[in-house]
Write a protein that holds these residues in place. Structure first.
Motif, PDB file in Angstrom:
ATOM      1  N   PRO A  85      -3.191  -5.473   6.806  1.00  0.00           N
ATOM      2  CA  PRO A  85      -2.372  -6.675   6.970  1.00  0.00           C
ATOM      3  C   PRO A  85      -1.408  -6.833   5.790  1.00  0.00           C
ATOM      4  N   PRO A  86      -0.180  -7.247   6.034  1.00  0.00           N
ATOM      5  CA  PRO A  86       0.796  -7.359   4.938  1.00  0.00           C
ATOM      6  C   PRO A  86       0.317  -8.247   3.795  1.00  0.00           C
ATOM      7  N   GLU A  87      -0.398  -9.334   4.138  1.00  0.00           N
ATOM      8  CA  GLU A  87      -0.849 -10.240   3.084  1.00  0.00           C
ATOM      9  C   GLU A  87      -1.891  -9.582   2.180  1.00  0.00           C
ATOM     10  N   THR A  88      -2.720  -8.697   2.746  1.00  0.00           N
ATOM     11  CA  THR A  88      -3.711  -7.980   1.932  1.00  0.00           C
ATOM     12  C   THR A  88      -3.013  -7.012   0.986  1.00  0.00           C
ATOM     13  N   ALA A  89      -2.034  -6.285   1.507  1.00  0.00           N
ATOM     14  CA  ALA A  89      -1.267  -5.357   0.672  1.00  0.00           C
ATOM     15  C   ALA A  89      -0.559  -6.102  -0.456  1.00  0.00           C
ATOM     16  N   ALA A  90      -0.006  -7.270  -0.138  1.00  0.00           N
ATOM     17  CA  ALA A  90       0.725  -8.047  -1.142  1.00  0.00           C
ATOM     18  C   ALA A  90      -0.213  -8.563  -2.230  1.00  0.00           C
ATOM     19  N   ARG A  91      -1.413  -9.036  -1.820  1.00  0.00           N
ATOM     20  CA  ARG A  91      -2.362  -9.542  -2.812  1.00  0.00           C
ATOM     21  C   ARG A  91      -2.809  -8.437  -3.767  1.00  0.00           C
ATOM     22  N   PHE A  92      -3.099  -7.259  -3.220  1.00  0.00           N
ATOM     23  CA  PHE A  92      -3.533  -6.163  -4.082  1.00  0.00           C
ATOM     24  C   PHE A  92      -2.413  -5.744  -5.031  1.00  0.00           C
ATOM     25  N   ALA A  93      -1.215  -5.622  -4.506  1.00  0.00           N
ATOM     26  CA  ALA A  93      -0.079  -5.224  -5.346  1.00  0.00           C
ATOM     27  C   ALA A  93       0.162  -6.242  -6.461  1.00  0.00           C
ATOM     28  N   ASP A  94      -0.018  -7.524  -6.134  1.00  0.00           N
ATOM     29  CA  ASP A  94       0.191  -8.579  -7.134  1.00  0.00           C
ATOM     30  C   ASP A  94      -0.871  -8.502  -8.235  1.00  0.00           C
ATOM     31  N   ARG A  95      -2.132  -8.248  -7.849  1.00  0.00           N
ATOM     32  CA  ARG A  95      -3.210  -8.209  -8.836  1.00  0.00           C
ATOM     33  C   ARG A  95      -3.201  -6.931  -9.661  1.00  0.00           C
ATOM     34  N   PHE A  96      -2.906  -5.788  -9.018  1.00  0.00           N
ATOM     35  CA  PHE A  96      -3.060  -4.494  -9.689  1.00  0.00           C
ATOM     36  C   PHE A  96      -1.730  -3.850 -10.076  1.00  0.00           C
ATOM     37  N   GLY A  97      -0.619  -4.415  -9.609  1.00  0.00           N
ATOM     38  CA  GLY A  97       0.674  -3.838  -9.941  1.00  0.00           C
ATOM     39  C   GLY A  97       0.893  -2.478  -9.308  1.00  0.00           C
ATOM     40  N   LEU A  98       0.259  -2.237  -8.157  1.00  0.00           N
ATOM     41  CA  LEU A  98       0.339  -0.933  -7.499  1.00  0.00           C
ATOM     42  C   LEU A  98       0.420  -1.148  -5.989  1.00  0.00           C
ATOM     43  N   ALA A  99       1.451  -0.591  -5.363  1.00  0.00           N
ATOM     44  CA  ALA A  99       1.580  -0.697  -3.907  1.00  0.00           C
ATOM     45  C   ALA A  99       0.530   0.173  -3.228  1.00  0.00           C
ATOM     46  N   VAL A 100       0.050  -0.296  -2.084  1.00  0.00           N
ATOM     47  CA  VAL A 100      -0.952   0.458  -1.327  1.00  0.00           C
ATOM     48  C   VAL A 100      -0.258   1.312  -0.274  1.00  0.00           C
ATOM     49  N   GLY A 101      -0.544   2.605  -0.292  1.00  0.00           N
ATOM     50  CA  GLY A 101      -0.028   3.491   0.733  1.00  0.00           C
ATOM     51  C   GLY A 101      -0.849   3.399   2.008  1.00  0.00           C
ATOM     52  N   GLU A 102      -0.337   4.024   3.073  1.00  0.00           N
ATOM     53  CA  GLU A 102      -1.018   3.996   4.370  1.00  0.00           C
ATOM     54  C   GLU A 102      -1.231   5.418   4.874  1.00  0.00           C
ATOM     55  N   SER A 103      -2.396   5.642   5.483  1.00  0.00           N
ATOM     56  CA  SER A 103      -2.651   6.874   6.208  1.00  0.00           C
ATOM     57  C   SER A 103      -3.025   6.485   7.627  1.00  0.00           C
ATOM     58  N   TYR A 104      -2.225   6.928   8.583  1.00  0.00           N
ATOM     59  CA  TYR A 104      -2.440   6.588   9.984  1.00  0.00           C
ATOM     60  C   TYR A 104      -2.850   7.839  10.746  1.00  0.00           C
ATOM     61  N   GLY A 105      -3.937   7.740  11.498  1.00  0.00           N
ATOM     62  CA  GLY A 105      -4.387   8.863  12.302  1.00  0.00           C
ATOM     63  C   GLY A 105      -5.417   8.419  13.313  1.00  0.00           C
ATOM     64  N   GLY A 159       3.399   3.813  -0.429  1.00  0.00           N
ATOM     65  CA  GLY A 159       3.536   2.456   0.100  1.00  0.00           C
ATOM     66  C   GLY A 159       4.960   1.957   0.109  1.00  0.00           C
ATOM     67  N   ALA A 160       5.915   2.833  -0.223  1.00  0.00           N
ATOM     68  CA  ALA A 160       7.308   2.405  -0.352  1.00  0.00           C
ATOM     69  C   ALA A 160       7.954   2.099   0.992  1.00  0.00           C
ATOM     70  N   THR A 161       7.424   2.658   2.077  1.00  0.00           N
ATOM     71  CA  THR A 161       8.053   2.436   3.379  1.00  0.00           C
ATOM     72  C   THR A 161       7.406   1.298   4.162  1.00  0.00           C
ATOM     73  N   ARG A 162       6.439   0.609   3.559  1.00  0.00           N
ATOM     74  CA  ARG A 162       5.809  -0.517   4.238  1.00  0.00           C
ATOM     75  C   ARG A 162       6.887  -1.480   4.717  1.00  0.00           C
ATOM     76  N   PRO A 163       6.822  -2.022   5.961  1.00  0.00           N
ATOM     77  CA  PRO A 163       5.632  -2.095   6.815  1.00  0.00           C
ATOM     78  C   PRO A 163       5.411  -0.888   7.717  1.00  0.00           C
ATOM     79  N   SER A 164       6.171   0.194   7.560  1.00  0.00           N
ATOM     80  CA  SER A 164       5.874   1.384   8.342  1.00  0.00           C
ATOM     81  C   SER A 164       4.683   2.102   7.709  1.00  0.00           C
ATOM     82  N   VAL A 165       4.146   3.094   8.430  1.00  0.00           N
ATOM     83  CA  VAL A 165       3.057   3.913   7.889  1.00  0.00           C
ATOM     84  C   VAL A 165       3.587   5.259   7.417  1.00  0.00           C
ATOM     85  N   GLY A 166       4.907   5.362   7.286  1.00  0.00           N
ATOM     86  CA  GLY A 166       5.505   6.565   6.756  1.00  0.00           C
ATOM     87  C   GLY A 166       5.921   7.554   7.834  1.00  0.00           C
ATOM     88  N   PRO A 167       6.422   8.697   7.415  1.00  0.00           N
ATOM     89  CA  PRO A 167       6.896   9.717   8.376  1.00  0.00           C
ATOM     90  C   PRO A 167       5.731  10.525   8.934  1.00  0.00           C
TER      91      PRO A 167
END
Length: 461
Positions: A262-282, A295-303
């Motif tokens: 969820p975007p809000e979960t990603a935002a909370r983690f990034a705010d606390r840890f200063g690190l964007a969360v990447g995604e692995s979709y499969g 995590g730079a392409t969020r809200p997509s899961v990347g190429p």
């Protein structure tokens, strides 16, 4: 690699044996020690008669023992049916009846793990009614089917080898000498392949926390100065609640797999840890499909991952699987057609070719990083002799609305006990409402909208 024994040997041969591989607490197991343990376990299994093409159901909690047993069985050429340790005996019996393994390997009784444990005693049981492998698949996993019958999904040695290679070609993945704090289950594809098998071939170490708590996870991250964390949205939400954060100067990668964060979960983690969360979709059937470690392409899961051919057909992601159908049993049917696997994930491609997921096209949901088909829960409830109908929805939690007829005397507590005896804990509804009847459309179809179900529940009161 077309042979599982060759694949396992290649994973260990990729880097020197003195490198750390499995780390838990203050205990570190090197690649050489792991390989020796795998060879010893293989000798024990061979003594039980396990060999090429034999079928083995493995149900062991996350542990060094589980990892060694899996690799040992593969090194003998066995087809391993990997079963989550949380499944109840009735669920395991269903899988055994469906797949007919020749052997059942499980952890000794009396343990109730709350996290990763280093060692378990193994119990190997020969199943006289078992059958050898009828296909080249050597990893078998299970997923809920909409009819209540599980889908049985197989991966060949070539498929696994290609996915491991795929992860080595994805930018930002951990490399030789780096440490990955693995929170994802080693019984599921992301934890097993992206976490364990990729680390073996890349020359990295896999770190496990003692318990699934923010305190224990962060303590392990600090103690072992990890470079990467692999987990599910549940884990990142948990970490975001930590009162104090340790200094983690080496941490450069955090990746979420198993369900879309969820975007809000990603935002909370990034705010606390200063690190964007990447995604692995499969999916279990395909392995990794798309991934963005940064995590730079969020809200997509990347190429699309290297070597993956995908398309958006009728609004859903489809993946090319030229090897053939991954299904040993597919009660739903129609998901693998003309070399393409329908994921039932609704999606769109952005101008840069990144995959943006838009939700599910069927009844599959994710609970705590674990996939659950709501139809499976409905089937269990309908099997109760006092139940005339059931609708299960997911609205932050699994909710069941059960019809017992005008004279029904079932209580939610009784239905809850019925479910607990037949379903893994994560599948059990958190809310059960007992109704005289379920709402239906004018042509008799069940209404699955939560607001209509709640209104029916209110009317009964």
């Amino acid at each position: 690699m077309g042979d599982m024994r060759e694949l396992v040997g290649g994973l260990f041969d990729a880097h020197p044996g003195e490198r750390p591989f499995l780390v838990h607490g203050e205990h570190t197991v090197t690649r050489a020690e792991t390989r020796a343990a795998v060879e010893w376990e293989a000798g024990v299994f061979a003594g039980h008669g396990v060999g090429e093409g034999h079928t083995v159901m493995l149900q062991v909690p996350p542990s060094c023992t589980q990892i060694e047993a899996l690799l040992a069985l593969w090194s003998l050429g066995a087809q391993v049916m990997l079963v989550d340790h949380r499944l109840k005996p009735s669920e395991v019996d269903t899988l055994r009846a469906l797949c007919r393994p020749q052997y059942l390997v499980r952890a000794g009784a009396g343990r109730s793990p709350l996290g990763f444990e280093p060692r378990y005693e193994l119990v190997t049981v020969c199943c006289p009614d078992g059958a050898p492998a009828a296909t080249a698949h050597r990893l078998v996993q299970f997923s809920s089917g909409s009819t209540g019958v599980p889908k049985v999904i197989g991966r060949t040695p070539a498929s696994l080898s290609e996915e491991i290679d795929r992860f080595t070609r994805i930018a930002g993945m951990p490399t030789a000498g780096e440490r990955v704090l693995l929170l994802s289950s080693t019984a599921h594809s992301f934890g097993l392949i992206a976490g364990l098998l990729h680390s073996l071939v890349a020359g990295g170490a896999v770190v496990f926390a003692r318990r699934v708590s923010a305190k224990d996870i962060l303590a392990a991250a600090e103690r072992h100065d990890v470079q990467a964390v692999f987990g599910t949205p549940f884990h990142y939400e948990l970490l975001s609640t930590a009162r104090t954060l340790p200094d983690l100067p080496a941490l450069r990668v955090a990746v979420s797999g198993g369900e879309i964060m969820p975007p809000e979960t990603a935002a909370r983690f990034a705010d606390r840890f200063g690190l964007a969360v990447g995604e692995s979709y499969g999916t279990t059937e395909t392995g990794v499909i798309a991934m963005d470690v940064s995590g730079a392409t969020r809200p997509s899961v990347g190429p699309a991952a290297p070597g993956i051919r995908l398309r958006i057909h009728s609004g859903e992601v489809e993946v090319r699987l030229p090897e053939g159908s991954p299904y040993l049993v597919d009660p739903d049917g129609g998901r693998y057609v003309d070399g393409w696997l329908r994921t039932h994930d609704r999606a769109a491609l952005d101008p840069d070719g990144n995959v943006r997921l838009l939700g599910r096209g069927d009844s599959l949901v994710v609970v705590g990083g674990l996939k659950l088909d709501l139809a499976e829960v409905e089937a269990v409830l309908r099997a109760h002799p006092g139940v005339t109908g059931a609708v299960v929805v997911h609205a932050g939690a699994v909710e069941a609305y059960v019809a017992t007829g005008p004279d029904g005397a079932l209580s939610p507590g009784e239905l809850l006990r019925w479910c607990r005896d037949r379903l893994a804990d994560y599948k059990v509804p958190r809310v059960i409402q007992v109704l005289a009847d379920l709402p239906r459309t004018s042509n008799g179809k069940l209404v699955r909208r939560r607001d209509a179900l709640l209104a029916q529940s209110s009317d009964r009161r």
